[in-house]
Structures are given as structure tokens and as C-alpha cells.
Design a protein around this motif. Structure first.
Motif, PDB file in Angstrom:
ATOM      1  N   LEU A  37      -8.824 100.115  53.034  1.00  0.00           N
ATOM      2  CA  LEU A  37      -8.161 101.392  52.734  1.00  0.00           C
ATOM      3  C   LEU A  37      -9.181 102.529  52.791  1.00  0.00           C
ATOM      4  N   GLU A  38      -9.516 102.899  54.002  1.00  0.00           N
ATOM      5  CA  GLU A  38     -10.590 103.875  54.205  1.00  0.00           C
ATOM      6  C   GLU A  38     -10.296 105.221  53.552  1.00  0.00           C
ATOM      7  N   ARG A 145       0.560 100.823  44.776  1.00  0.00           N
ATOM      8  CA  ARG A 145       1.353 101.961  45.256  1.00  0.00           C
ATOM      9  C   ARG A 145       0.940 102.384  46.660  1.00  0.00           C
ATOM     10  N   VAL A 146      -0.345 102.250  46.942  1.00  0.00           N
ATOM     11  CA  VAL A 146      -0.824 102.579  48.292  1.00  0.00           C
ATOM     12  C   VAL A 146      -0.240 101.612  49.312  1.00  0.00           C
ATOM     13  N   TRP A 147      -0.243 100.321  48.984  1.00  0.00           N
ATOM     14  CA  TRP A 147       0.312  99.330  49.907  1.00  0.00           C
ATOM     15  C   TRP A 147       1.819  99.511  50.057  1.00  0.00           C
ATOM     16  N   ALA A 148       2.483  99.855  48.951  1.00  0.00           N
ATOM     17  CA  ALA A 148       3.930 100.090  49.027  1.00  0.00           C
ATOM     18  C   ALA A 148       4.228 101.292  49.921  1.00  0.00           C
ATOM     19  N   LYS A 149       3.426 102.319  49.780  1.00  0.00           N
ATOM     20  CA  LYS A 149       3.590 103.511  50.638  1.00  0.00           C
ATOM     21  C   LYS A 149       3.378 103.146  52.099  1.00  0.00           C
ATOM     22  N   ARG A 150       2.341 102.386  52.373  1.00  0.00           N
ATOM     23  CA  ARG A 150       2.055 101.979  53.752  1.00  0.00           C
ATOM     24  C   ARG A 150       3.170 101.121  54.342  1.00  0.00           C
ATOM     25  N   SER A 151       3.859 100.398  53.470  1.00  0.00           N
ATOM     26  CA  SER A 151       4.898  99.498  53.947  1.00  0.00           C
ATOM     27  C   SER A 151       6.240 100.195  54.149  1.00  0.00           C
ATOM     28  N   ILE A 153       8.345 101.429  51.804  1.00  0.00           N
ATOM     29  CA  ILE A 153       9.406 101.268  50.814  1.00  0.00           C
ATOM     30  C   ILE A 153       9.464 102.454  49.846  1.00  0.00           C
ATOM     31  N   GLY A 154       8.642 103.443  50.094  1.00  0.00           N
ATOM     32  CA  GLY A 154       8.675 104.647  49.283  1.00  0.00           C
ATOM     33  C   GLY A 154       7.491 105.535  49.593  1.00  0.00           C
ATOM     34  N   TRP A 155       7.368 106.605  48.837  1.00  0.00           N
ATOM     35  CA  TRP A 155       6.211 107.487  48.962  1.00  0.00           C
ATOM     36  C   TRP A 155       5.657 107.719  47.563  1.00  0.00           C
ATOM     37  N   ILE A 156       4.416 108.131  47.469  1.00  0.00           N
ATOM     38  CA  ILE A 156       3.790 108.368  46.171  1.00  0.00           C
ATOM     39  C   ILE A 156       4.099 109.794  45.737  1.00  0.00           C
ATOM     40  N   GLY A 157       4.749 109.908  44.572  1.00  0.00           N
ATOM     41  CA  GLY A 157       5.154 111.212  44.071  1.00  0.00           C
ATOM     42  C   GLY A 157       4.018 111.965  43.407  1.00  0.00           C
ATOM     43  N   LYS A 158       4.309 113.179  42.974  1.00  0.00           N
ATOM     44  CA  LYS A 158       3.292 114.021  42.346  1.00  0.00           C
ATOM     45  C   LYS A 158       2.844 113.464  40.997  1.00  0.00           C
ATOM     46  N   ASN A 159       3.664 112.567  40.418  1.00  0.00           N
ATOM     47  CA  ASN A 159       3.267 111.906  39.169  1.00  0.00           C
ATOM     48  C   ASN A 159       2.526 110.599  39.433  1.00  0.00           C
ATOM     49  N   MET A 167      16.627 104.583  44.915  1.00  0.00           N
ATOM     50  CA  MET A 167      16.625 104.129  43.519  1.00  0.00           C
ATOM     51  C   MET A 167      15.590 104.790  42.625  1.00  0.00           C
ATOM     52  N   GLY A 168      14.980 105.885  43.069  1.00  0.00           N
ATOM     53  CA  GLY A 168      14.057 106.610  42.204  1.00  0.00           C
ATOM     54  C   GLY A 168      12.751 105.885  41.983  1.00  0.00           C
ATOM     55  N   SER A 169      12.375 105.681  40.698  1.00  0.00           N
ATOM     56  CA  SER A 169      11.069 105.068  40.419  1.00  0.00           C
ATOM     57  C   SER A 169      11.078 104.055  39.288  1.00  0.00           C
ATOM     58  N   PHE A 170      12.250 103.777  38.695  1.00  0.00           N
ATOM     59  CA  PHE A 170      12.293 102.807  37.603  1.00  0.00           C
ATOM     60  C   PHE A 170      12.344 101.385  38.160  1.00  0.00           C
ATOM     61  N   PHE A 171      11.228 100.956  38.695  1.00  0.00           N
ATOM     62  CA  PHE A 171      11.136  99.607  39.247  1.00  0.00           C
ATOM     63  C   PHE A 171       9.698  99.117  39.182  1.00  0.00           C
ATOM     64  N   PHE A 172       9.548  97.804  39.254  1.00  0.00           N
ATOM     65  CA  PHE A 172       8.221  97.193  39.305  1.00  0.00           C
ATOM     66  C   PHE A 172       7.823  96.973  40.752  1.00  0.00           C
ATOM     67  N   LEU A 173       6.517  96.997  40.989  1.00  0.00           N
ATOM     68  CA  LEU A 173       5.975  96.670  42.311  1.00  0.00           C
ATOM     69  C   LEU A 173       5.267  95.326  42.229  1.00  0.00           C
TER      70      LEU A 173
END
Length: 319
Positions: A37-38, A145-151, A153-159, A167-173
Motif C-alpha cells: 500500500l504505497e 478500510r483501505v482494502w475494502a475501498k480498493r475492492s 465495496i465502499g469508500w472511506i468517509g470523512k469520519n 447500507m451506510g456504515s453500521f457494519f463490520f469489515l
């Protein structure tokens, strides 16, 4: 083996893995190539240098492993990122005396999801053959979260949390790091736009700028990770949160798409819904152990939990 046969196997294996994910109840499954993850290396280094991890000294460890899953699994080629819903049927914080984060209502997710991941790996080996891999759920140096973003399945929010349009953000990775080639899913765009509700709502100013969370100022950090006394500088700002905090998620517009989970293990203890402030404050060790017997709340231990309640109660009265 011809190139066509190799590609056919990659396609088939990718399809198998996504089918298993659905069968085991995961809401989304995305895949990315296991690599260094350069882009994240300087960001992580700066965050650590600024001491935004507070007393979480374990964050200083395994810097190289956090950035390269191939150091966690020999010959790793793919990272499978998974989403598992925990949004509850009922928001206990609206009726209970004090508030705990929604993810901690039921049985500790580490156990629930780890069991599913063991089954996942077993099913992969039964269907595909000998595959070397490891399963992770918030318990190893993996930048989930970085791997999830790369895959995709979502994007990393400002929080700094992963957001999903459905489905928002109430989930486990969770992640599987595997030594087989799979078809990678590309990342999606950031849909936060100009919204700053999470930043504006944080009562301890733990989100000083978009996409940066100063964990050392976060209510979750104070009520879970910090083992010493909570700094008096933050008195009156916890808004009755005594384990974790959902404020930046509760105000996020994307969480209007959250739907209740279907996981029996995440259903809270009946007594948890009925506790008033007096009962929280006078909670004995026996009651704590019974209500939170299998919950993630046990991480803070009885003494830490009582410290949190005392801090919130004392400073609420002082206001």
C-alpha cells in the motif's frame, strides 16, 4: 496449462468465493490484488508521528505488515473484503439511561464473524482445492478500510469509516488474504461531496479535517482503549456515551439506508433495554458480567465501565 485455462480458473474461483460470501450472510464481497500500500505508507507514518493513536501503542507495531498483506500470508495474491451488517432493530440509546455503541449490543463480533470466516476458508478449500490463506476481523495489523475501498465495496468517509451506498456504515469489515489469483473489483468514487455533518457533530473535535480522525480525542478511545483517568478537559462532552460512540455515524446521511440485521447473535440482552440511569450507576459486577457476558463491552472490564459511567454522570451533574 494454457492462458485460457488459467483465466477460466480465475473466473470460476472468483465466482465461487462470492457465492460462498452470500451463502454465509455477508452483505458485500469485494476483491483486490494483494500488494504494497504505497500511498498509505506516508499517511500512516504521519498519523503515528502526530500521536493521534494516543496510548494505543500497538499501532506502532508491525508497520510493514500493515502495509503489505504478503508479509502476513506467504505468496498472498488476493485480499477478499467482506461486509457484515450489525444495524439493530432498536436504538437502545434512545431509551436506556446511558449509551453504548450499536456494534456492542449483542455477542462480540470477533467470535461471530471469525466462526463464519473459518467456515469460509474451509468451503474454499473444499470447492477450489488447497488454498493458503488467513482470516482477519479487526484483530491483526490489516488496514481493513483501505482494502475494502480498493475492492469497491465502499469508500472511506470523512469520519474515516467505510461507507456503502446501499447500507451506510453500521457494519463490520472482515478479510481473507489468499494465495490464489482472483478477479479484482475496482474502487468506487467518494460520495461524501461537501457534507461535513460528521465533523460538525463530533463533540470532542476528533475529526480535525476531512478523512483524518484524531483517535486520542475520540469518545470511543476514551471509553474503551484508554486505561487511565479520562482527561477533565473533555468533561461534559460525552453526551452519555459510556462505551464507544455512534455520533458521527448517526448523523451521516448515508445511514438513512441502514436496515436491521438478521443475526441472532447480535440481539441485545433484554435487561440492557430497560436499564435507567440509577441502575447503570449502581450496576454490580455480577450484573455487568451477566448482561455483557458475551459482549465486546467486556473489553473495558467492570472497573473501566464504572469509570466511564462515573465520568459522564459527574460531569453531567456539573453542567
Amino acid at each position: 496449462m494454457s492462458q485460457n485455462t488459467i483465466q477460466s480458473n480465475v473466473n470460476k474461483n472468483t465466482k465461487v468465493i462470492k457465492q460462498i460470501a452470500r451463502r454465509l450472510g455477508f452483505d458485500f464481497c469485494g476483491i483486490s490484488k494483494a500488494t504494497f500500500l504505497e500511498e498509505e505508507a506516508p499517511k500512516l507514518e504521519q498519523w503515528l508521528n502526530q500521536k493521534m493513536h494516543g496510548t494505543m501503542h500497538y499501532m506502532d507495531n508491525h508497520f510493514d505488515k500493515r502495509l503489505d498483506p504478503r508479509k502476513l500470508v506467504d505468496g498472498a495474491k488476493s485480499v477478499v473484503s467482506l461486509i457484515y451488517n450489525y444495524f439493530p432493530n432498536e436504538d437502545i440509546s434512545q431509551t436506556s439511561g446511558f449509551k453504548i455503541a450499536k456494534y456492542a449490543y449483542g455477542k462480540d463480533y470477533h467470535f461471530v464473524i471469525k466462526d463464519k470466516l473459518r467456515t469460509f476458508l474451509s468451503d474454499i478449500r473444499e470447492t477450489i482445492g488447497e488454498v493458503n490463506g488467513r482470516a482477519f476481523v479487526d484483530s491483526a495489523p490489516v488496514m481493513e478500510r483501505v482494502w475494502a475501498k480498493r475492492s469497491g465495496i465502499g469508500w472511506i468517509g470523512k469520519n474515516s469509516l467505510l461507507l456503502n451506498r446501499n447500507m451506510g456504515s453500521f457494519f463490520f469489515l472482515a478479510e481473507l488474504v489468499l494465495d490464489i489469483d482472483l478477479i479484482s473489483d475496482g474502487p468506487i468514487k467518494d460520495f461524501c461531496g461537501s457534507c461535513s455533518k460528521c465533523m460538525d457533530a463530533c463533540p470532542t473535535d476528533a475529526i480535525p479535517e476531512p478523512y483524518i480522525v484524531d483517535a486520542s480525542k475520540c469518545i470511543s478511545y476514551f471509553t474503551i482503549e484508554l486505561k487511565e483517568a479520562i482527561p477533565e478537559d473533555f468533561k461534559g462532552s460525552f453526551e452519555n456515551w459510556v462505551f464507544g460512540c455512534d455520533i458521527c455515524q448517526d448523523v451521516c446521511p448515508w445511514n438513512r439506508f441502514s436496515r436491521p440485521h438478521h443475526e441472532d447473535a447480535f440481539v441485545p440482552h433484554e435487561a440492557l433495554k430497560r436499564l435507567d440511569k440509577k441502575e447503570w450507576t449502581e450496576m454490580t459486577r455480577e450484573v455487568f458480567n451477566e448482561i455483557f457476558r458475551k459482549s465486546a463491552v467486556k473489553r473495558t472490564k467492570y472497573e473501566g465501565f464504572k469509570r466511564n459511567i462515573s465520568f459522564v454522570s459527574k460531569n453531567e451533574r456539573a453542567k
